[in-house]
Design a protein around this motif. Structure first.
Motif, PDB file in Angstrom:
ATOM      1  N   HIS A 192      -2.195  -4.503  -8.308  1.00 33.53           N
ATOM      2  CA  HIS A 192      -2.434  -4.624  -7.003  1.00 33.53           C
ATOM      3  C   HIS A 192      -3.716  -5.115  -6.718  1.00 33.53           C
ATOM      4  N   HIS A 228       0.865  -1.195  -0.083  1.00 32.69           N
ATOM      5  CA  HIS A 228       0.045   0.376  -0.021  1.00 32.69           C
ATOM      6  C   HIS A 228       0.867   1.193  -0.074  1.00 32.69           C
ATOM      7  N   ASP A 256      -9.860  -3.107   3.022  1.00 34.16           N
ATOM      8  CA  ASP A 256      -8.592  -4.035   3.077  1.00 34.16           C
ATOM      9  C   ASP A 256      -8.409  -4.707   4.502  1.00 34.16           C
ATOM     10  N   GLU A 300      -5.630  -8.806  -5.233  1.00 37.17           N
ATOM     11  CA  GLU A 300      -6.719  -8.895  -4.368  1.00 37.17           C
ATOM     12  C   GLU A 300      -8.011  -9.464  -4.625  1.00 37.17           C
TER      13      GLU A 300
HETATM   14 FE   FE2 Z   1      -5.024  -3.342  -1.059  1.00 37.51          FE
END
Ligand code: FE2
Ligand code: FE2
Length: 134
Positions: free
Chosen positions: A58, A21, A122, A62
């Protein structure tokens, strides 16, 4: 001065995820530096491309992780990812149309997204499923 600063409440409590992040925030800051340094249109567009690639990669990771585990909030989480990508596309369009990009508004919009997304989506995801494989 960087546009976005890492804040402790961004942390999801897993170092590897926080690290990724931070890299996303760095990408935004690098783009912003390039924008404000008055770099050529071609080089700023190159930065937009890198930013888009980095963030999309990213998110894709996820989303695959959530799908593989049948995560219960997959749809909500994915649509929040899409909202940020739309926001970046809008910024890119403004830039291509030579519109002034206000740094404080831009910083607030992105900061609000990161704060909310990391803290809610998240953090919940990684609490439920742990770290995704990189
Ligand atoms: Fe993330
Ligand atoms: Fe996410």
């Amino acid at each position: 001065m960087s546009l976005l600063q890492w804040k402790d409440h961004y942390s999801v409590g897993i170092d590897a995820v926080d690290h990724e992040h931070r890299e996303l925030i760095d990408l935004i800051n690098r783009l912003y530096d390039e924008l404000t340094a008055g770099g050529s249109k071609v080089s700023v567009e190159g930065f937009f491309g890198d930013l888009f690639k980095g963030i999309s990669a990213h998110f894709a990771l996820e989303e695959r992780f959530m799908r593989e585990h049948g995560y219960d909030q997959f749809t909500q989480h994915k649509s929040d990812h899409e909202r940020l990508l739309d926001e970046i596309r809008d910024i890119m369009d403004d830039f291509e149309n030579d519109k002034e990009i206000g740094s404080s508004e831009l910083g607030e919009r992105l900061d609000a997204w990161f704060s909310r997304h990391f803290e809610n989506h998240d953090a919940r995801l990684h609490k439920a499923l742990g770290t995704h494989p990189t």
